[in-house]
Design a protein around this motif. Structure first.
Motif, PDB file in Angstrom:
ATOM      1  N   UNK A  91       0.776  -1.136  -0.003  1.00 49.40           N
ATOM      2  CA  UNK A  91      -0.030  -0.161   0.088  1.00 49.40           C
ATOM      3  C   UNK A  91       0.969   1.269   0.063  1.00 49.40           C
ATOM      4  N   UNK A  92       2.090   1.037   0.555  1.00 49.77           N
ATOM      5  CA  UNK A  92       3.087   2.307   0.412  1.00 49.77           C
ATOM      6  C   UNK A  92       3.732   2.345  -1.194  1.00 49.77           C
ATOM      7  N   UNK A  93       4.111   1.277  -1.506  1.00 44.83           N
ATOM      8  CA  UNK A  93       5.032   1.492  -2.639  1.00 44.83           C
ATOM      9  C   UNK A  93       4.454   0.819  -4.002  1.00 44.83           C
ATOM     10  N   UNK A  94       3.256   0.203  -3.972  1.00 41.84           N
ATOM     11  CA  UNK A  94       2.627  -0.213  -5.263  1.00 41.84           C
ATOM     12  C   UNK A  94       2.335  -1.640  -4.944  1.00 41.84           C
ATOM     13  N   UNK A  95       1.355  -1.904  -5.617  1.00 45.23           N
ATOM     14  CA  UNK A  95       0.822  -3.532  -5.457  1.00 45.23           C
ATOM     15  C   UNK A  95       1.805  -4.432  -5.488  1.00 45.23           C
ATOM     16  N   UNK A  96       2.616  -4.396  -6.585  1.00 44.13           N
ATOM     17  CA  UNK A  96       3.335  -5.406  -6.658  1.00 44.13           C
ATOM     18  C   UNK A  96       4.870  -5.387  -6.236  1.00 44.13           C
ATOM     19  N   UNK A  97       5.050  -4.402  -5.611  1.00 41.83           N
ATOM     20  CA  UNK A  97       6.204  -3.979  -4.938  1.00 41.83           C
ATOM     21  C   UNK A  97       6.794  -4.895  -3.721  1.00 41.83           C
ATOM     22  N   UNK A  98       7.590  -5.682  -3.738  1.00 45.77           N
ATOM     23  CA  UNK A  98       7.830  -6.520  -2.590  1.00 45.77           C
ATOM     24  C   UNK A  98       9.083  -5.950  -1.960  1.00 45.77           C
ATOM     25  N   UNK A  99       9.862  -5.182  -2.595  1.00 51.42           N
ATOM     26  CA  UNK A  99      11.237  -4.880  -2.232  1.00 51.42           C
ATOM     27  C   UNK A  99      11.367  -3.466  -2.667  1.00 51.42           C
ATOM     28  N   UNK A 100      12.036  -2.592  -1.570  1.00 47.37           N
ATOM     29  CA  UNK A 100      12.322  -1.189  -2.242  1.00 47.37           C
ATOM     30  C   UNK A 100      14.067  -1.069  -1.879  1.00 47.37           C
ATOM     31  N   UNK A 101      14.512  -0.390  -2.946  1.00 45.71           N
ATOM     32  CA  UNK A 101      15.943  -0.166  -2.538  1.00 45.71           C
ATOM     33  C   UNK A 101      16.181   1.357  -2.657  1.00 45.71           C
ATOM     34  N   UNK A 102      16.910   1.748  -1.487  1.00 48.13           N
ATOM     35  CA  UNK A 102      17.002   3.281  -1.380  1.00 48.13           C
ATOM     36  C   UNK A 102      18.713   3.444  -1.209  1.00 48.13           C
ATOM     37  N   UNK A 103      19.261   4.620  -0.928  1.00 45.17           N
ATOM     38  CA  UNK A 103      20.491   4.796  -0.670  1.00 45.17           C
ATOM     39  C   UNK A 103      20.673   5.979   0.141  1.00 45.17           C
ATOM     40  N   UNK A 104      21.598   5.758   1.282  1.00 47.96           N
ATOM     41  CA  UNK A 104      21.785   7.070   1.864  1.00 47.96           C
ATOM     42  C   UNK A 104      22.572   7.992   1.305  1.00 47.96           C
ATOM     43  N   UNK A 105      22.281   9.332   1.418  1.00 46.87           N
ATOM     44  CA  UNK A 105      22.880  10.529   0.962  1.00 46.87           C
ATOM     45  C   UNK A 105      24.451  10.430   0.985  1.00 46.87           C
ATOM     46  N   UNK A 106      25.170  10.729   0.072  1.00 46.22           N
ATOM     47  CA  UNK A 106      26.501  10.890   0.516  1.00 46.22           C
ATOM     48  C   UNK A 106      26.827  12.061   1.165  1.00 46.22           C
TER      49      UNK A 106
END
Lengths: 248, 502
Positions: free
Chosen positions: B51-66
């Motif tokens: 419900x946060x990131x899309x019906x089919x989204x199982x995993x989100x990948x993000x990165x800490x800002x440098x």
């Protein structure tokens, strides 16, 4: 059939040793009917258990010969003793010891189960055995639906359905009235004669003991032969030739 | 004979057999219900992610800002004036910049790399940005010591405050590849007017507008919107559920990358695994393939959830599990004791059978067989109770709420966290307290947007694995009870058994 040499049996009650059998020597010939009398607690049933391989002696040997094979029940492996019991020894108990949930026919069949007899043949042989003790019309009855005498007949059918050479009976008439007792002893005598059984019968009842070929008396764990009448089954009239002291 | 004897014996002690079977059934039913509840809670946690990131989204990948990626200069004044020195009074200011929202960036190549990993069904890049506009005139009033600077939110003097109109809108750069359908927050949106974005729009200046934002800003299909000084045509209005991460504008990813100066870069990768079972494997593969990224799935999200979903999870995993284990252990104990007591009552019977030549194995088999049948009947009733229990959970459980708080930090796409942090970095501009300024409300709203609360229905699905476990437990119960009883029966010497007075 049997040759017992210096058989002793000790029981331990705490630190106290109770010597149930004290050096019993006994020969039992094939086809012989031996009655054993004696007071309660003097070793009659213990001796019978040794003959049946239900217990092992503390010392001594119990040679059992069947089909010209000799084995010492005292030193045989448990599985081998179980096999001897399954094939060669029939038991009758004072309290009948029928399985209460099984019918008369099924109780008789239980003796054929360890011999791996196919179901159909098992049923047929059980029916014949029940017929031989006059109970074919009670085959489907549960033990609780039978009288004491009828229950003991079922037990006899169960003991003999596998056609063993040996029948061991522990007070088989102990729970029966006189008429039923006489009827049952008559039946046992007939079967002994017809099937050429070796029969050892422990009893308190002198009337029953008198019918046997041979009489032994157990006292303080020792066996004494009081009457030794080596007669062929056919010679026995059933009246008893010699009187034995009424014991127990 | 085995079956005849077995059924007759069970019929004879039907009451005792029923008590044993019901005890086992209760334990097994409870295990199934708790297992179902546990997997229901896991599903609910997964639903929160979806419900946060899309019906089919199982995993989100993000990165800490440098470090230094979001320096004060990036705000735009430096770029606008070429100097941190205060411009002369009367200078017109018109700044419109599109910047990444507090997340580090990854390349398109990273997205392609993730898409090629084993068990990955689809991967899509996303670029969540903030478009900030500041217009106004540099006031004549000189603040001297520049006291407003460190105040961070208190604002400057009255004249100063009235001179600027800083506004900010959130923008989501959407991957329009067909494989990306179903991934990202826009996939949760419902088109209420116009059309959605198509793959052919990737280089076009077209935008979708969030329904709530469109209403407040009075934007309709066909209108135009300025993002990073570029005029976009609004082609559709989209309504995104309140629980999801929503953005004011959705524009093609290609345009977002170009306008933000992040060409070939994304700050979120949305991943769909090929099955629920492979989510953990895929998560691990991503972590291995892309070092220094934050990989989040429903399991890792679970530890960050608050609200009744977290309570239900704790209930199912702690109290429920131990209760089930305790009841099951009690049922096994009861079954063993009752079976042993039944064997004790049948000592003479077994002694007689031994005298007839039955060996110990046959007698053990008989006792174990009886116990096994009781166990299986208990297991069957237990499965029924388990289904009933899980149906009751599904019927009576109130909807669960899950909150993903600001504690998620930079791993929450949307980048709102940097606004929630307090005073806006003002660089060398004295007295710039934007949080207190007229545009502050918008900033605050974004700051609050970092907490997502969603409502999920708790169901407790009974899985095939749970039923298999129940059957195994039933067999185990039967074997334990029967084994103990049988062992007791087998070790009796026939003579001793026959001598036993009943």
């Amino acid at each position: 059939m049997y040759k017992l040499t210096a058989v002793t049996k000790d029981y331990y009650k705490g630190n106290v040793v109770v010597r149930a059998l004290q050096g019993v020597d006994l020969d039992i010939a094939d086809g012989e009917w031996l009655a054993i009398q004696g007071p309660t607690g003097h070793g009659k049933s213990t001796l019978l258990q040794m003959l049946g391989g239900l217990d092992r002696p503390t010392s001594g040997s119990i040679e059992f010969r069947d089909d010209h094979r000799g084995t010492d029940l005292a030193h045989l492996r448990e599985s081998q003793v179980t096999k001897v019991r399954a094939e060669s020894i029939g038991f009758i108990f004072q309290t009948f010891n029928l399985v209460p949930t099984l019918s008369a026919q099924e109780n008789v069949e239980t003796a054929l189960v360890p011999l791996k007899v196919p179901a159909h043949e098992r049923q047929q042989r059980a029916a014949e055995a029940l017929d031989s003790v006059g109970l074919s019309d009670r085959a489907r009855h549960l033990p609780s639906e039978l009288s004491g005498g009828q229950q003991q007949r079922v037990a006899i059918a169960r003991a003999l359905v596998k056609q063993p050479p040996v029948l061991l009976a522990d007070e088989p008439t102990g729970n029966l009235d006189e008429d039923t007792r006489d009827e049952l002893i008559g039946l046992l005598e007939r079967l002994w004669r017809e099937q050429e059984l070796t029969m050892v019968l422990v009893t308190h009842d002198s009337t029953v003991a008198r019918r046997a070929q041979r009489l032994g008396v157990m006292q303080n764990g020792r066996l004494a032969i009081r009457r030794d009448r080596q007669l062929a089954p056919d010679d026995l009239s059933g009246s008893g030739a010699t009187s034995a002291p009424p014991l127990g | 004979m085995f079956l005849t004897y077995l059924t007759r014996e069970l019929r004879r002690r039907a009451r005792q057999a029923s008590i044993i079977a019901l005890g086992l059934a209760l334990g097994i039913g409870l295990v199934i219900t708790v297992t179902a509840l546990s997997s229901g809670v896991k599903n609910a946690q997964g639903e929160v992610l979806h419900s946060l990131y899309g019906q089919d989204t199982d995993i989100t990948v993000t990165k800490q800002p440098t470090a230094g990626e979001f320096s004060p200069r990036s705000f735009g004044f430096g770029g606008a004036f070429g100097t941190a020195k205060r411009p002369a009074a009367g200078t017109k200011i018109d700044v419109d910049t599109l910047r990444g929202g507090g997340l580090g960036t990854m390349t398109d190549a990273n997205v392609a790399k993730v898409a090629k990993l084993q068990h990955v069904a689809a991967a899509a890049g996303g670029l969540t940005l903030t478009d900030t506009k500041i217009t106004g005139t540099i006031p004549a009033i000189n603040f001297g010591s520049g006291s407003g600077g460190p105040a961070g939110g208190s604002g400057g003097g009255g004249t100063f405050r009235g001179s600027f109109t800083p506004t900010s809108v959130s923008v989501d750069g959407v991957d329009l590849a067909s494989s990306a359908a179903g991934l990202g927050p826009l996939s949760l949106g419902k088109l209420t007017a116009g059309r959605t974005l198509a793959a052919s729009d990737n280089t076009a200046d077209v935008a979708l507008v969030d329904a709530n934002f469109a209403k407040s800003a009075k934007i309709s299909v066909g209108a135009t919107a300025t993002i990073a000084k570029t005029i976009f045509k609004v082609v559709g209005i989209v309504s995104v559920p309140a629980s999801a991460s929503s953005y004011d504008y959705y524009i093609p990813l290609g345009r977002a990358q170009a306008l933000s100066g992040l060409k070939g870069e994304v700050n979120t990768i949305y991943v769909a695994a090929d099955s629920a079972a492979s989510i953990t494997t895929v998560s691990n593969s991503i972590s291995a393939a892309l070092p220094h990224v934050t990989v989040q799935n429903s399991a890792s999200l679970a530890s960050q959830l608050t609200g009744s979903v977290a309570s239900a999870s704790s209930l199912a995993n702690n109290l429920g599990r131990w209760l089930a284990v305790a009841v099951l252990a009690a049922a096994f104990l009861l079954a063993s004791l009752l079976t042993m007591s039944a064997v004790a009552r049948r000592v003479r019977e077994f002694g007689t059978l031994k005298a007839l030549g039955w060996n110990s194995r046959r007698i053990v088999r008989q006792v174990v067989g009886e116990a096994l049948v009781i166990g299986l009947v208990g297991g069957l009733i237990g499965v029924g109770l388990g289904f009933l229990g899980s149906a009751l959970v599904g019927h009576f459980a109130p909807p669960l709420t899950a909150s993903l708080g600001s504690t998620t930090g930079t791993s929450t796409p949307g980048g709102a966290r940097i606004f929630g942090g307090g005073g806006f970095p003002a660089g060398g501009f004295p007295g710039a307290g934007f949080a207190g300024g007229p545009g502050g409300n918008r900033f605050r709203a974004l700051g609050q947007g970092a907490v997502h609360t969603t409502q999920v229905h708790l169901s407790a699905p009974v899985t095939a694995a749970a039923i298999v476990a129940a059957v195994v437990l039933a067999i185990a119960g039967g074997l334990i009870a029967g084994g103990l009883g049988g062992w007791r029966a087998a070790r009796l010497r026939p003579a001793a058994a026959l001598a036993r007075v009943e």
